[in-house]
Each structure stands twice: as structure tokens, then as C-alpha cells.
Design an enzyme around this catalytic site. Structure first.
Site, short mmCIF file in Angstrom:
data_model
loop_
_atom_site.label_atom_id
_atom_site.label_comp_id
_atom_site.label_asym_id
_atom_site.label_seq_id
_atom_site.Cartn_x
_atom_site.Cartn_y
_atom_site.Cartn_z
N LYS A 142 80.98 61.69 42.34
CA LYS A 142 81.28 63.01 42.58
C LYS A 142 80.55 63.80 43.54
CE LYS A 142 81.54 67.67 40.30
NZ LYS A 142 80.02 68.04 40.91
N ASN A 143 79.24 63.75 43.36
CA ASN A 143 78.34 64.52 44.12
C ASN A 143 78.21 63.84 45.43
OD1 ASN A 143 77.93 66.31 42.22
ND2 ASN A 143 75.80 65.71 41.71
N ARG A 194 81.57 74.26 44.14
CA ARG A 194 80.16 74.88 44.80
C ARG A 194 79.81 73.97 46.08
NH1 ARG A 194 76.07 77.84 44.07
NH2 ARG A 194 73.88 76.89 44.72
N CYS A 222 79.90 75.56 38.74
CA CYS A 222 79.62 75.86 37.03
C CYS A 222 78.64 77.06 37.01
CB CYS A 222 78.80 74.64 36.53
SG CYS A 222 80.16 73.37 36.17
N ARG A 278 71.81 80.02 40.92
CA ARG A 278 71.99 79.18 41.95
C ARG A 278 71.87 79.58 43.29
NH1 ARG A 278 76.76 75.15 39.95
NH2 ARG A 278 75.50 73.52 41.17
N ASP A 284 72.11 66.88 35.32
CA ASP A 284 73.39 66.62 35.02
C ASP A 284 73.46 65.83 33.74
OD1 ASP A 284 73.80 68.21 37.08
OD2 ASP A 284 74.57 66.54 38.33
N ARG A 316 86.95 67.66 36.02
CA ARG A 316 86.33 67.86 37.21
C ARG A 316 85.31 66.86 37.66
NH1 ARG A 316 82.77 72.50 37.90
NH2 ARG A 316 82.50 71.34 39.81
C1 UD1 Z 1 73.56 69.37 43.13
C2 UD1 Z 1 74.62 68.76 42.35
C3 UD1 Z 1 74.27 69.07 40.92
C4 UD1 Z 1 72.74 68.79 40.24
C5 UD1 Z 1 71.92 69.24 41.23
C6 UD1 Z 1 70.39 68.88 40.89
C7 UD1 Z 1 76.28 68.44 43.83
C8 UD1 Z 1 77.53 68.99 44.58
N1 UD1 Z 1 75.59 69.28 42.93
O1 UD1 Z 1 73.66 70.87 43.04
O2 UD1 Z 1 75.31 68.11 40.14
O3 UD1 Z 1 72.61 69.34 39.02
O4 UD1 Z 1 72.12 68.96 42.55
O5 UD1 Z 1 70.32 67.70 40.78
O6 UD1 Z 1 75.77 67.81 44.62
N2 UD1 Z 1 68.00 76.41 44.65
C9 UD1 Z 1 67.25 77.65 45.04
N3 UD1 Z 1 67.69 77.73 46.47
C10 UD1 Z 1 68.44 77.03 47.10
C11 UD1 Z 1 69.07 75.94 46.65
C12 UD1 Z 1 68.72 75.45 45.29
O7 UD1 Z 1 66.79 78.43 44.41
O8 UD1 Z 1 68.77 77.36 48.48
C13 UD1 Z 1 67.70 76.05 43.33
C14 UD1 Z 1 68.83 76.09 42.33
O9 UD1 Z 1 69.22 77.51 41.97
C15 UD1 Z 1 68.38 75.18 41.20
C16 UD1 Z 1 67.54 74.19 41.88
O10 UD1 Z 1 67.19 74.81 43.36
O11 UD1 Z 1 67.55 75.68 40.22
C17 UD1 Z 1 68.49 72.92 42.38
O12 UD1 Z 1 69.48 73.23 43.07
P1 UD1 Z 1 70.03 72.02 44.05
O13 UD1 Z 1 69.36 70.64 44.25
O14 UD1 Z 1 70.39 72.65 45.40
O15 UD1 Z 1 71.30 71.66 43.54
P2 UD1 Z 1 72.66 71.69 43.92
O16 UD1 Z 1 72.85 71.25 45.38
O17 UD1 Z 1 73.33 73.13 43.84
#
Ligand code: UD1
Length: 419
Positions: free
Chosen positions: A22-23, A92, A116, A121, A304, A396
Site C-alpha cells: 500500500k505505501n 494521507r 488515520c 502528523r 505499522d 483500506r
Molecule cells: C508513512 C506511512 C505510514 C507509516 C509511517 C512511518 C505512507 C502512506 N504512510 O507515513 O504507514 O506509519 O510512514 O513508518 O507511506 N513528521 C513531522 N513532520 C513532517 C513529517 C513527519 O513531524 O513533516 C512526523 C510525523 O508526525 C510522525 C513521524 O514524523 O510522528 C513519521 O512520519 P512520516 O515518516 O512522515 O510518516 P508518513 O509518511 O506520514
């Protein structure tokens, strides 16, 4: 409203084939608009996020077909249109259109992304990096308006190795002038999958899958091809199920190195499994030893899989400490586990799981996608009947989950009730 009903306690055997990740696919589809050519994407899971993204591509003018796990996209008529709240709020990954649209059109208007509710986030790392590439971003009440005259590569150090920011920067930089260097990049396997797709189109991305990624901008991209890697989170979830209920359950289409941290922990708890090529055969352990789990970035234990493994911990004999370090709000499933008979004490982002406790079937709620997976595992091992509502979240992320589990002997039913 969709619900799943499970009659728990069945031993399971047979084969489960893991779908495409999915990701990966949720980034590959927005990435496809970077070319005006044709893209072929194989091993695509048929999950709702994919259907929403295909609708978004069609809205932008792509011609798409989705048959036999293969998506073919013709982007020769893609237009720059606003990504409205109606689309963006559904998932997302809609934010990947920020990177691909600004690179292609030098202008993008995109509503805030959904996803979610597992923490605040923020996307500050994406926005800071875009700004360092010369992009002007106006943040309105619920949308971003992005413009750039000359998109330029830069040296970018990420304060946190964010998966989303790493992919978004790659998308924004493949057509930029000069070189972009991402330091402290996320190393998740999905990132290498996206880079391999873009490189097949003629992009020049080096080091994806490591903490330093270099992107040399090119003038244009051509046709693209990629096969989606197997979903390591889906594989991990079925391995947990196999470790609790399996009788030589075969999990097929797995890249073992992507789930090393999970396998290591299962082994530590006393679970036995056999690897053979791209399959893993796993059986339930008679006695599970207590283990501690701390989620962290790849190659650490994935956040996850934190929720599904917490259900597994309730079946270990002794005290297990579970710690979530990525999201601040990922323990909302614990009250539901306790309601089923678990003995889990939560303090901050840690949970002390005291086992082993039998679980009993009852009505529970899937508060988010992976919480749904946790409830599902609980329902499978509980005595009696478990009814999980708000199951849309679970559907999903897990392709044909009811069919896959029914085929290995689980008594499970999906019910679609009117609201
Ligand atoms: C992706 C995955 C999700 C997984 C996560 C961590 C997808 C669509 N989703 O989510 O399933 O749980 O990686 O492995 O690929 N953060 C910030 N600022 C930012 C970006 C992130 O503070 O600009 C924080 C987030 O709030 C969170 C952490 O960093 O606490 C991880 O986020 P990130 O690695 O970006 O996860 P996602 O890409 O949202």
C-alpha cells in the site's frame, strides 16, 4: 457501515499470498504524472486508497486501466487542476501530488491531506524542504498554494527521516535544475521502489533506501515501468496470526529482509518458522516467552505493526513492554483489547502487557487502520464471536482480507449494514 464477524480459535493452515505494498502504490500513482508518457505498474493491490488515487488521476486527465493486478496509465493529457478537499481528505498520500504537481506544472493548489488519526502528523519537513528548493507556499485555512519560477536542487538535511517528506522531495526534485541531496533520508523499502519507477522513466536518483539520496535533475521523463514490492506490513500481520494460530501456514510473496525486525522478535518469543525462497512457513508456538517491542524507523520495528503485535504480546507468559516512538496517539486500541480480557497498563506512549490472558469475543471498534488489524488478530484468538465495526479503516490497507483468511480456515464474514 461495514463490520467483520469472527468466530475465533480456529487453527489455520494453507497459503496466503501477500499483495503489493500500500505505501508504495500510494506514492507510485501520484509519481506517474511526472511523465507525459505511458506507465505500467504491476502487482497492484486492489484497495480503496488505490481506487481513490485512480479517480484523482482521471480527474487530472490521465487515462487509466486496472486489470489483473496491473495498472496502465496514459498521461499524455494530464492538466493542472486543484486537488480539492473532497479528494485530498480521503487519504494521507494525497500530499504526494504536492511534489509531483509542483515539479510538473510549477504551480499546485492542494487541500490538506487526510489519513488515520494517530497523532498530529505535521508536514513541516515537506514544506521546509520545498521552500529550500525555491517554492513559495501559501498556507490557507485548509489548503496549500504552491508556486515556483525556477525549481532548484539543494542540500536538504531532514530533522527526522520522514517517509512522506523523503518521497515528496524526490518527486519535486527529479525535474529540478541541478542536484538535490537528501541527508538523513528515510530508508524504508518503499522509497527504493518509488526511485526505481522514476529511474525507469529516465530520472537520476542514487542511494534510495539509504540515509543519503542524491537526485540529479533531468529535463523530462519518458515511459515508466515498476512492480510494486510485497507489502511488508501485510506480511508481518499474517506472520503474527500464523505465530498464534498457524499449522504450517505458508505466507507467500514476502521479501524476508524487509521484515527482519519482526521475524527476530517472533523468534525471541519462541516462534518457529521456515523460509523457502520468497515464502515463510509458520506454526503456532505452544508457549510464548515475553518480549519487549519498541517501534522505530526502518530497519527498526515498524510502527505499522505495533498495534497488531500488541495483541500477540497478550499471549506471552510474563510482562512485555511495548513502546511506540513514531506517533503520539497509537495506543487507542488498548482499551478495546482490555475489554476483551487483556491486562495492559498504558503510561504515555508505553504499554505494559501482562500475560498470558485469554481473550473473549465481543463487539469492538477499529479506531484506525492498524488498530483494526490489532482487533482482527484479537478476534481470531478469542473464544466466541467478535464483531469489529468501523472496518472501513482495515479494508483500506489489507487487500481481500476476508477472502484470504477464509481460505485458510478462519470463520470470518464481512457484513455491510445501512448506517
Ligand atoms: C508513512 C506511512 C505510514 C507509516 C509511517 C512511518 C505512507 C502512506 N504512510 O507515513 O504507514 O506509519 O510512514 O513508518 O507511506 N513528521 C513531522 N513532520 C513532517 C513529517 C513527519 O513531524 O513533516 C512526523 C510525523 O508526525 C510522525 C513521524 O514524523 O510522528 C513519521 O512520519 P512520516 O515518516 O512522515 O510518516 P508518513 O509518511 O506520514
Amino acid at each position: 457501515m461495514k463490520r467483520i464477524i469472527i468466530d475465533g480459535g480456529q487453527e489455520i493452515s494453507g497459503t496466503i499470498k501477500i499483495s503489493g505494498a500500500k505505501n508504495s502504490i500510494v506514492a507510485l500513482l501520484p509519481a506517474s504524472i511526472l511523465t507525459n508518457g505511458k506507465c505500467v505498474i504491476k502487482n497492484v493491490p486492489d484497495i480503496s486508497d488505490v481506487r481513490i488515487l485512480l479517480e484523482m488521476l482521471e480527474y487530472l486527465g490521465s487515462v487509466v486501466s486496472f486489470e489483473d493486478e496491473t495498472i496502465i496509465i496514459d498521461n499524455s493529457n494530464v492538466q493542472n487542476k486543484d486537488i480539492t478537499e473532497e479528494f485530498a481528505s480521503q487519504l494521507r498520500a494525497s500530499y504526494y501530488f504536492m511534489g509531483s504537481m509542483i515539479a510538473k506544472f510549477h504551480h499546485a493548489k492542494i487541500a490538506f491531506p487526510g489519513g488515520c488519526v494517530i497523532g498530529s502528523r505535521p508536514i513541516d519537513i515537506h514544506l521546509d524542504s520545498f521552500r529550500k528548493m525555491g517554492i513559495k507556499i501559501e498556507e490557507k485555512v485548509n489548503e496549500f498554494i504552491m508556486d515556483v519560477d525556477k525549481l532548484e536542487g539543494n542540500y536538504l538535511y531532514l530533522n527526522f527521516p520522514s517517509v512522506g517528506a523523503t518521497i515528496n522531495i524526490i518527486l519535486a526534485s527529479v525535474l529540478a535544475e541541478g542536484k538535490t541531496i537528501i541527508e538523513n533520508a528515510a530508508k524504508e523499502p518503499e522509497i527504493a521502489n518509488i526511485a526505481s519507477f522514476l529511474n525507469s522513466m529516465g530520472a537520476r536518483i542514487f542511494g534510495a533506501g539509504t540515509s543519503k539520496i542524491i537526485i540529479e535533475g533531468v529535463k523530462e521523463l519518458k515511459d515508466g515501468f515498476v512492480e510494486v514490492i510485497p507489502d511488508r506490513i501485510e506480511a508481518g500481520t499474517y506472520l503474527i496470526i500464523g505465530a498464534l494460530l498457524g499449522n504450517n501456514l505458508k505466507i507467500e510473496n514476502v521479501i524476508e529482509s524487509h521484515i527482519d525486525s519482526m521475524l527476530y522478535k517472533l523468534k525471541e518469543a519462541g516462534v518457529k518458522y521456515k523460509s523457502c525462497g520468497n515464502s515463510i512457513e509458520i506454526s503456532r508456538a505452544k508457549e510464548l516467552k515475553p518480549i519487549n517491542i519498541k517501534t522505530t524507523v526502518y530497519p527498526g520495528f515498524p510502527t505499522d505493526l505495533g498495534q497488531p503485535i500488541s495483541t500477540f504480546l497478550t499471549q506471552c507468559n510474563g510482562e512485555c513492554l511495548f513502546e511506540e516512538t513514531i506517533y503520539e496517539n497509537r495506543l487507542r486500541h488498548i482499551p478495546h483489547l482490555n475489554a476483551m480480557g487483556a491486562n495492559i497498563k498504558v503510561f504515555d506512549n508505553k504499554a505494559l502487557v501482562i500475560g498470558k490472558t485469554p481473550l473473549h469475543g465481543r463487539k469492538v471498534k477499529a479506531t484506525d487502520l492498524r488498530a483494526g488489524a490489532s482487533m482482527l488478530v484479537a478476534g481470531l484468538i478469542a473464544d466466541g464471536r467478535t464483531e469489529i465495526c468501523n472496518i472501513e479503516h482495515l479494508l483500506r490497507g489489507y487487500e481481500r482480507i476476508v477472502d484470504k483468511l477464509s481460505s485458510v480456515g478462519v470463520k470470518i464474514e464481512l457484513i455491510d449494514l445501512p448506517e
